[in-house]
Every structure is written in C-alpha cells, then in structure tokens.
Design a protein around this motif. Structure first.
Motif, PDB file in Angstrom:
ATOM      1  N   ALA A 128     -20.439 -42.626  -4.992  1.00  0.00           N
ATOM      2  CA  ALA A 128     -21.253 -43.237  -6.043  1.00  0.00           C
ATOM      3  C   ALA A 128     -21.828 -42.103  -6.882  1.00  0.00           C
ATOM      4  O   ALA A 128     -22.775 -41.431  -6.457  1.00  0.00           O
ATOM      5  N   ALA A 129     -21.238 -41.852  -8.045  1.00  0.00           N
ATOM      6  CA  ALA A 129     -21.603 -40.689  -8.849  1.00  0.00           C
ATOM      7  C   ALA A 129     -22.564 -41.064  -9.972  1.00  0.00           C
ATOM      8  O   ALA A 129     -22.379 -42.070 -10.656  1.00  0.00           O
ATOM      9  N   TYR A 130     -23.591 -40.242 -10.142  1.00  0.00           N
ATOM     10  CA  TYR A 130     -24.582 -40.418 -11.200  1.00  0.00           C
ATOM     11  C   TYR A 130     -24.702 -39.123 -12.000  1.00  0.00           C
ATOM     12  O   TYR A 130     -25.485 -38.242 -11.655  1.00  0.00           O
ATOM     13  N   PRO A 131     -23.903 -38.956 -13.072  1.00  0.00           N
ATOM     14  CA  PRO A 131     -24.070 -37.793 -13.947  1.00  0.00           C
ATOM     15  C   PRO A 131     -25.301 -37.993 -14.829  1.00  0.00           C
ATOM     16  O   PRO A 131     -25.464 -39.053 -15.434  1.00  0.00           O
ATOM     17  N   VAL A 132     -26.163 -36.992 -14.894  1.00  0.00           N
ATOM     18  CA  VAL A 132     -27.424 -37.117 -15.625  1.00  0.00           C
ATOM     19  C   VAL A 132     -27.627 -35.928 -16.560  1.00  0.00           C
ATOM     20  O   VAL A 132     -26.995 -34.888 -16.407  1.00  0.00           O
ATOM     21  N   ASN A 133     -28.525 -36.108 -17.514  1.00  0.00           N
ATOM     22  CA  ASN A 133     -28.882 -35.021 -18.438  1.00  0.00           C
ATOM     23  C   ASN A 133     -30.229 -34.446 -17.990  1.00  0.00           C
ATOM     24  O   ASN A 133     -31.243 -34.591 -18.668  1.00  0.00           O
ATOM     25  N   VAL A 135     -31.446 -31.313 -17.570  1.00  0.00           N
ATOM     26  CA  VAL A 135     -32.067 -30.256 -18.375  1.00  0.00           C
ATOM     27  C   VAL A 135     -32.649 -30.845 -19.655  1.00  0.00           C
ATOM     28  O   VAL A 135     -33.774 -30.525 -20.057  1.00  0.00           O
ATOM     29  N   GLY A 136     -31.895 -31.725 -20.307  1.00  0.00           N
ATOM     30  CA  GLY A 136     -32.368 -32.332 -21.544  1.00  0.00           C
ATOM     31  C   GLY A 136     -33.639 -33.152 -21.341  1.00  0.00           C
ATOM     32  O   GLY A 136     -34.583 -33.065 -22.143  1.00  0.00           O
ATOM     33  N   GLU A 137     -33.670 -33.936 -20.276  1.00  0.00           N
ATOM     34  CA  GLU A 137     -34.840 -34.760 -20.002  1.00  0.00           C
ATOM     35  C   GLU A 137     -36.048 -33.890 -19.656  1.00  0.00           C
ATOM     36  O   GLU A 137     -37.176 -34.162 -20.094  1.00  0.00           O
ATOM     37  N   ALA A 138     -35.822 -32.832 -18.874  1.00  0.00           N
ATOM     38  CA  ALA A 138     -36.916 -31.933 -18.511  1.00  0.00           C
ATOM     39  C   ALA A 138     -37.429 -31.182 -19.730  1.00  0.00           C
ATOM     40  O   ALA A 138     -38.643 -31.013 -19.919  1.00  0.00           O
ATOM     41  N   GLU A 139     -36.496 -30.753 -20.582  1.00  0.00           N
ATOM     42  CA  GLU A 139     -36.864 -30.025 -21.800  1.00  0.00           C
ATOM     43  C   GLU A 139     -37.699 -30.916 -22.722  1.00  0.00           C
ATOM     44  O   GLU A 139     -38.667 -30.462 -23.341  1.00  0.00           O
ATOM     45  N   ALA A 140     -37.346 -32.189 -22.801  1.00  0.00           N
ATOM     46  CA  ALA A 140     -38.081 -33.128 -23.654  1.00  0.00           C
ATOM     47  C   ALA A 140     -39.523 -33.301 -23.185  1.00  0.00           C
ATOM     48  O   ALA A 140     -40.413 -33.636 -23.978  1.00  0.00           O
ATOM     49  N   MET A 149     -36.408 -30.968 -10.444  1.00  0.00           N
ATOM     50  CA  MET A 149     -37.302 -32.056 -10.060  1.00  0.00           C
ATOM     51  C   MET A 149     -36.809 -33.400 -10.597  1.00  0.00           C
ATOM     52  O   MET A 149     -36.973 -34.442  -9.960  1.00  0.00           O
ATOM     53  N   TYR A 150     -36.163 -33.363 -11.767  1.00  0.00           N
ATOM     54  CA  TYR A 150     -35.577 -34.586 -12.322  1.00  0.00           C
ATOM     55  C   TYR A 150     -34.513 -35.124 -11.365  1.00  0.00           C
ATOM     56  O   TYR A 150     -34.498 -36.316 -11.033  1.00  0.00           O
ATOM     57  N   VAL A 151     -33.631 -34.245 -10.908  1.00  0.00           N
ATOM     58  CA  VAL A 151     -32.557 -34.645  -9.992  1.00  0.00           C
ATOM     59  C   VAL A 151     -33.132 -35.167  -8.680  1.00  0.00           C
ATOM     60  O   VAL A 151     -32.678 -36.173  -8.130  1.00  0.00           O
ATOM     61  N   LEU A 152     -34.154 -34.494  -8.176  1.00  0.00           N
ATOM     62  CA  LEU A 152     -34.797 -34.897  -6.926  1.00  0.00           C
ATOM     63  C   LEU A 152     -35.389 -36.305  -7.043  1.00  0.00           C
ATOM     64  O   LEU A 152     -35.225 -37.141  -6.144  1.00  0.00           O
ATOM     65  N   GLY A 153     -36.075 -36.559  -8.155  1.00  0.00           N
ATOM     66  CA  GLY A 153     -36.665 -37.877  -8.365  1.00  0.00           C
ATOM     67  C   GLY A 153     -35.624 -38.953  -8.588  1.00  0.00           C
ATOM     68  O   GLY A 153     -35.740 -40.070  -8.072  1.00  0.00           O
ATOM     69  N   VAL A 187     -41.760 -34.502 -14.771  1.00  0.00           N
ATOM     70  CA  VAL A 187     -40.300 -34.545 -14.797  1.00  0.00           C
ATOM     71  C   VAL A 187     -39.765 -35.303 -13.572  1.00  0.00           C
ATOM     72  O   VAL A 187     -38.818 -36.092 -13.679  1.00  0.00           O
ATOM     73  N   LEU A 188     -40.362 -35.077 -12.418  1.00  0.00           N
ATOM     74  CA  LEU A 188     -39.996 -35.795 -11.196  1.00  0.00           C
ATOM     75  C   LEU A 188     -40.115 -37.308 -11.405  1.00  0.00           C
ATOM     76  O   LEU A 188     -39.209 -38.080 -11.061  1.00  0.00           O
ATOM     77  N   GLU A 189     -41.224 -37.727 -11.983  1.00  0.00           N
ATOM     78  CA  GLU A 189     -41.456 -39.157 -12.231  1.00  0.00           C
ATOM     79  C   GLU A 189     -40.451 -39.717 -13.229  1.00  0.00           C
ATOM     80  O   GLU A 189     -39.973 -40.851 -13.067  1.00  0.00           O
ATOM     81  N   LYS A 190     -40.115 -38.925 -14.257  1.00  0.00           N
ATOM     82  CA  LYS A 190     -39.125 -39.376 -15.242  1.00  0.00           C
ATOM     83  C   LYS A 190     -37.767 -39.571 -14.573  1.00  0.00           C
ATOM     84  O   LYS A 190     -37.079 -40.575 -14.823  1.00  0.00           O
ATOM     85  N   GLY A 191     -37.383 -38.635 -13.718  1.00  0.00           N
ATOM     86  CA  GLY A 191     -36.125 -38.780 -12.994  1.00  0.00           C
ATOM     87  C   GLY A 191     -36.122 -40.021 -12.121  1.00  0.00           C
ATOM     88  O   GLY A 191     -35.143 -40.774 -12.084  1.00  0.00           O
TER      89      GLY A 191
END
Length: 201
Positions: A128-133, A135-140, A149-153, A187-191
């Motif tokens: 079950a693959a989830y490709p995510v952005n 760096v972009g989300e954290a940068e925003a 932390m985004y990936v962890l969340g 960022v964790l919460e956003k992820g």
C-alpha cells in the motif's frame, strides 16, 4: 487503528542530512512513553550529508534489533529512490510512505530513475504505497527540514504503528528530542491530517 498488536517493524530510509535517525528516535521515544518496547538500529549507510541511511525501528514484542528482508510492516522513506532501494525489507501488503523528492547522488555518471519510473515500481509492488510531497508541505509551514515529521505523522494516520504510538506521544517525543519543537509539531500534525484524508479515499 485501535488496540495494539504484538509487534511492528518499521524500516526508515533516506540520505544523510534528512533526519532519518531523528525520525527513528522520535518514533521509538513515542512508543516508550506509552509503555511499549522499542529498539532502534542504524544498519547501513553513512549519516553524513549525501550518504544513504537506513534505520530499523522495532516496536512491541521484539528482542533482536534487525528486521529481516521481506518481513517489515512499514517503510518510511524521505527520498523516492531510497524507497525502491529498501522495498525488499517489507512484506507483501506492507505500507510504504515516501517523499516524492529525488536527490541525485554526488557521484558522476550515475543514472537515477525518474519519478514516473519510481511511482510505477511502487504501483507494481504488492504494498500500500503513499507517495507524498513531504518537503513541500513542510516548507509551506516554514520548516523544510521537518519533512521527516510530516512522514511520521502521515504514517500514523494510514498505518497506526500497531496502536503503540499516538499523536500526543509523538508530540511529547518531539518536544524532548528535536530543536524548534513547535514548528516540527505543526508539520507532524499536517502530515497526520493529510494521512487521515488519504485513508478515507
């Protein structure tokens, strides 16, 4: 995911400077805070900037530090090529969360697969693959270095770590182990929230 399972094996991958080891220490700390066993093992690679890094995190009823190939439950990758490189460590049906960012190796004349080829390989794999952005989300949110932390969340939302980790325990671990904890927590919460949306699709 409610309740806890016996064990969860998490493989984390990336390149030096991305915070793979920090991500592993936060996850292990978060599980320990809830009374679960956690073992972290950096098994390969160099943590200096540019070198490949792989870390094994085993939660729950585990004793040995290493995850055998084909047995991991979850792969978290901070670079798209590293997700493909270490896909061999997870079992069929495992969850894979990877940043779509591609970092070219410092060595010349090394051919790197395109993002399209990487996404195709993930699609063909029985995971079950989830490709995510990440760096972009954290940068925003003002902290590009918090992509880990985004990936962890995100993984908490789509996998759950067997019920041995909560968003609150992750936040507590971030506060004790990461510089600029509040920006990392945002960022964790956003992820986590993005992962919840993805899990409902």
């Amino acid at each position: 995911m409610t309740g806890s399972v016996g064990k969860v094996d998490v493989v984390m991958a990336g390149v030096g400077g991305q915070g793979v080891i920090t991500m592993a220490s936060v996850l292990a700390d978060a599980a320990l805070r809830l009374g679960y066993n956690a073992i972290v093992a950096e098994t390969h690679g160099l943590s200096q900037r540019g070198g490949t890094v792989i870390v094994h995190v085993r939660l729950g009823d585990v004793e040995a530090p290493l995850i055998m190939e084909g047995s991991g439950d979850l792969l978290l990758s901070l670079e798209a090529n590293e997700a493909i490189r270490y896909l061999k460590y997870v079992r069929k049906g495992a969850v894979v969360v990877t940043d779509m960012r591609i970092i070219r190796p410092p060595l010349p004349n090394i051919e790197v697969p395109s993002l399209g080829e990487i996404l195709e390989a993930l699609e063909k794999a029985e995971v079950a693959a989830y490709p995510v952005n990440a760096v972009g989300e954290a940068e925003a949110l003002g902290n590009a270095r918090a992509a880990n932390m985004y990936v962890l969340g995100y993984a908490l939302a789509v996998h759950g770590y067997g019920g041995m980790v909560t968003l609150d325990s992750l936040k507590e671990a971030v506060r004790s182990r990461v510089r600029s904890p509040e920006s990392n927590i945002r960022v964790l919460e956003k992820g986590y929230n993005d992962g919840l949306k993805a899990s409902k699709i």
